[in-house]
Design a protein around this motif. Structure first.
Motif, PDB file in Angstrom:
ATOM      1  N   ALA A 188       0.715  -0.953  -0.116  1.00 27.54           N
ATOM      2  CA  ALA A 188       0.003   0.023  -0.174  1.00 27.54           C
ATOM      3  C   ALA A 188       0.905   1.502   0.113  1.00 27.54           C
ATOM      4  CB  ALA A 188      -1.132   0.235   1.615  1.00 27.54           C
ATOM      5  N   SER A 189       0.398   2.203   0.182  1.00 29.66           N
ATOM      6  CA  SER A 189       0.800   3.242  -0.072  1.00 29.66           C
ATOM      7  C   SER A 189       1.962   3.291   1.183  1.00 29.66           C
ATOM      8  CB  SER A 189      -0.256   4.833   0.306  1.00 29.66           C
ATOM      9  OG  SER A 189      -1.008   4.572   1.278  1.00 29.66           O
ATOM     10  N   GLU A 190       1.449   3.498   2.758  1.00 32.31           N
ATOM     11  CA  GLU A 190       3.029   3.798   3.522  1.00 32.31           C
ATOM     12  C   GLU A 190       3.785   2.475   3.084  1.00 32.31           C
ATOM     13  OE1 GLU A 190      -0.378   0.481   4.851  1.00 32.31           O
ATOM     14  OE2 GLU A 190      -0.260   2.856   3.728  1.00 32.31           O
ATOM     15  N   ASP A 191       4.024   1.581   2.180  1.00 33.81           N
ATOM     16  CA  ASP A 191       5.264   0.880   1.408  1.00 33.81           C
ATOM     17  C   ASP A 191       5.682   1.579   0.807  1.00 33.81           C
ATOM     18  OD1 ASP A 191       4.029  -1.446   3.532  1.00 33.81           O
ATOM     19  OD2 ASP A 191       2.671  -1.524   2.127  1.00 33.81           O
ATOM     20  N   GLY A 192       5.657   2.555   0.446  1.00 40.13           N
ATOM     21  CA  GLY A 192       6.203   3.810  -0.913  1.00 40.13           C
ATOM     22  C   GLY A 192       5.859   3.445  -1.854  1.00 40.13           C
ATOM     23  N   ALA A 193       5.761   4.424  -2.674  1.00 38.01           N
ATOM     24  CA  ALA A 193       4.780   4.765  -4.115  1.00 38.01           C
ATOM     25  C   ALA A 193       5.672   3.179  -4.814  1.00 38.01           C
ATOM     26  CB  ALA A 193       4.614   6.082  -4.322  1.00 38.01           C
ATOM     27  N   ASP A 194       6.851   3.175  -5.009  1.00 37.20           N
ATOM     28  CA  ASP A 194       7.110   2.482  -6.058  1.00 37.20           C
ATOM     29  C   ASP A 194       6.917   0.917  -5.721  1.00 37.20           C
ATOM     30  OD1 ASP A 194       8.799   1.966  -3.723  1.00 37.20           O
ATOM     31  OD2 ASP A 194      10.593   1.431  -4.809  1.00 37.20           O
ATOM     32  N   LYS A 195       5.788   0.686  -4.966  1.00 38.29           N
ATOM     33  CA  LYS A 195       5.900  -0.433  -4.660  1.00 38.29           C
ATOM     34  C   LYS A 195       4.591  -1.515  -4.803  1.00 38.29           C
ATOM     35  CE  LYS A 195       9.392  -1.911  -1.288  1.00 38.29           C
ATOM     36  NZ  LYS A 195      10.505  -0.644  -1.253  1.00 38.29           N
ATOM     37  N   GLN A 196       3.258  -0.365  -4.996  1.00 37.43           N
ATOM     38  CA  GLN A 196       1.972   0.013  -5.252  1.00 37.43           C
ATOM     39  C   GLN A 196       1.326  -0.698  -6.137  1.00 37.43           C
ATOM     40  OE1 GLN A 196       0.693   4.374  -3.875  1.00 37.43           O
ATOM     41  NE2 GLN A 196      -0.355   3.153  -3.564  1.00 37.43           N
ATOM     42  N   ASN A 197       2.463  -0.952  -7.812  1.00 36.73           N
ATOM     43  CA  ASN A 197       1.579  -2.017  -8.889  1.00 36.73           C
ATOM     44  C   ASN A 197       2.373  -3.114  -9.141  1.00 36.73           C
ATOM     45  OD1 ASN A 197       4.495  -0.732  -9.422  1.00 36.73           O
ATOM     46  ND2 ASN A 197       4.468  -0.881 -11.523  1.00 36.73           N
ATOM     47  N   ARG A 198       3.103  -3.723  -7.221  1.00 34.51           N
ATOM     48  CA  ARG A 198       3.338  -5.479  -7.454  1.00 34.51           C
ATOM     49  C   ARG A 198       2.608  -5.869  -6.475  1.00 34.51           C
ATOM     50  NH1 ARG A 198       9.549  -3.179  -6.291  1.00 34.51           N
ATOM     51  NH2 ARG A 198      10.102  -1.114  -7.826  1.00 34.51           N
TER      52      ARG A 198
END
Length: 504
Positions: free
Chosen positions: A487-497
């Motif tokens: 999710a967003s709190e995990d970093g923007a670069d991970k939200q599509n993975r």
């Protein structure tokens, strides 16, 4: 002791130590994992939908998200040649849809995906050029033409076991049944089941009343059951799929109500006084002991103050009394803990058709709250109960995880608490978060102690919210895969993975 003896003694100690370490290492190395990653063309905002929609082997993965302020849907299908999931479809999703549901598998294992709008149910068929097909016009309490997000809901089921998906929805006055006749035609029936209505200052709340689909007269047909006060009200189904409109009453403990204690109101419209009350409400109805008779699970809350509250569960075993479903007025067994129980989950852990119970337990006390505020975390006990030979639940397993929270963001970091059969042996593993980047996996056992006392540590980047980790048997090989999104709190670069792990 001579030097030679001392030297032999040291060698013996080292040998025993190395054996102990070797034993520990082997005990912590049960599974060898492989993994692969999906990358969506947008940020994923919902739990991945898994359903067997296409003719190819295994389940498809449907991802929901948003791109340029437009809702999106992406379908990934498994490619046998390349042995990986590949993007098969990416379409815009109407923001008039606010819920979805996946049908049960038919006789050949196929499923269907449905979306719900305020006035219709829509079938999603990815094999068509226009994949969204209006299925049936409906009436419901959900008046929402511009939804901000999608939620999983239960509005599709096969009520009469004819292999066709029927629709069941509540409106402001009735529970509406849309019985599928095939060839895109439905027959509607109304049952006099009103939603729960709460009136506040300047607003009114309508909540769909919980119902249960169980066979109450042992004629092999699903009946519709709702909770009353001191009774269960059952609308029986006949051979034609029609339901009676006058319910039959099944007596239960007179103190069991249809309303949760936090929803209960006094004559003044205020919430219950928490300084002194005892409250029983229906939690669920399901067969837990494999006798083909539905059992009644009741939440029993006692309170002598906001911080002095117990939340136990009582189980009333169903009985067949000359073709009638009955329950004793006293519980047959109960599920208790020193803390406050929550998140009760009835699951058959070892494939013996008897349900174990996994629950979370919290210590809600002044010292615990102060400690939580200072550390930003709360200890959470994970408990597993099992039925003994006398059909009484006994606590068998106790493990601990931590729930973290942030006072600045207002968000909590839920721990990972999952059950899944990772190796396909018929017994489910217990999967817990051990650290920010570790999972602790206890292998399941089909006999004896339910779980292996040793565990395996798996290093993996965990999402802050452990609820974002799910599991499913994607390739239908009997082994469940772990599905991880961020999710967003995990970093923007991970939200599509999307990360998928499976035991080799």
């Amino acid at each position: 002791m001579t030097n030679k003896s001392f030297h032999s003694y040291i060698l013996s100690i080292l040998a025993l130590t190395s054996m102990a370490f070797a034993s520990t290492a082997s005990a912590r190395d049960f599974y060898d994992f492989s993994h692969f990653q999906l990358t969506a063309p947008f940020n994923i905002s919902q739990e991945p939908i898994r359903a067997n929609l296409l003719a190819n082997a295994g389940k498809e993965i449907i991802l929901i998200g948003e791109k340029d302020s437009t809702p999106q849907l992406a379908l990934f299908a498994f490619d046998d040649k390349e042995q990986q999931y590949k993007l098969a479809l990416n379409v815009e999703l109407s923001n008039s849809y606010f819920s979805f549901d996946v049908s049960d598998e038919n006789t050949v294992g196929e499923q269907s995906l449905y979306f719900l709008a305020s006035d219709k149910v829509v079938l999603f068929d990815p094999s068509l050029k226009q994949p969204f097909i209006d299925l049936v016009n409906v009436s419901s309490i959900y008046v929402n033409q511009n939804a901000d997000y999608l939620k999983q809901a239960n509005f599709v089921t096969d009520l009469n076991n004819d292999g066709l998906s029927d629709v069941i929805l509540s409106d402001f006055r009735n529970l509406n049944i849309y019985l599928n006749q095939g060839n895109d035609s439905f027959i509607k029936q109304n049952l006099p089941i009103n939603p729960t209505v709460e009136i506040f200052d300047g607003s009114v709340s309508y909540t769909e009343k919980p119902y249960y689909l169980i066979d109450t007269n042992f004629d092999q047909h699903k009946d519709i059951v709702i909770a009353g006060n001191g009774e269960l009200l059952t609308f029986t189904q006949n051979n034609l799929g029609q339901f009676v409109t006058e319910p039959t009453s099944i007596s239960v403990n007179e103190n069991i109500t249809s309303t949760n204690w936090w929803d209960s109101r006094g004559a003044d419209g205020k919430n219950l006084d928490q300084s002194d009350f005892a409250h029983r409400s229906v939690d669920t109805l399901k067969d837990i002991n494999n006798d083909a008779i539905p059992d009644l699970i009741v939440r029993f809350t006692q309170s002598s103050g906001v911080l002095d509250k117990s939340n136990d569960y009582e189980v009333y075993l169903g009985r067949d009394d000359s073709g009638k479903l009955t329950y004793l007025s006293k519980a047959d067994t109960s599920i208790k803990s020193e803390g406050t129980l929550a998140q009760l989950d009835f699951v058959d852990l070892n494939n013996d058709d008897r349900h174990e119970v996994m629950a979370s337990s919290f210590d809600i006390s002044v010292s615990q709250i102060i400690g939580a505020l200072l550390t930003g975390s709360v200890d959470q006990d994970v408990l597993i109960f099992a039925l003994d030979s006398k059909q009484r639940y006994q606590q068998r397993i106790s493990e601990q995880v931590q729930m973290k929270f942030s006072l600045s963001s207002g968000k909590s970091g839920a721990p990972v608490i999952k059950l899944a059969d990772l190796d396909g042996d018929g017994a489910k593993e217990l999967i817990l978060s051990e650290d920010e980047n570790q999972l602790k996996i206890f292998p399941g056992l089909k006999k004896g102690n339910i779980l292996n006392k040793h565990s395996q540590i798996l290093d993996i980047r965990l999402p802050n919210n452990g609820a974002l980790i799910t599991s499913d048997d994607l390739n239908l090989d009997g082994k469940a895969e772990l599905i991880v999104r961020y999710a967003s709190e995990d970093g923007a670069d991970k939200q599509n993975r999307l990360l998928i792990l499976e035991v080799k």
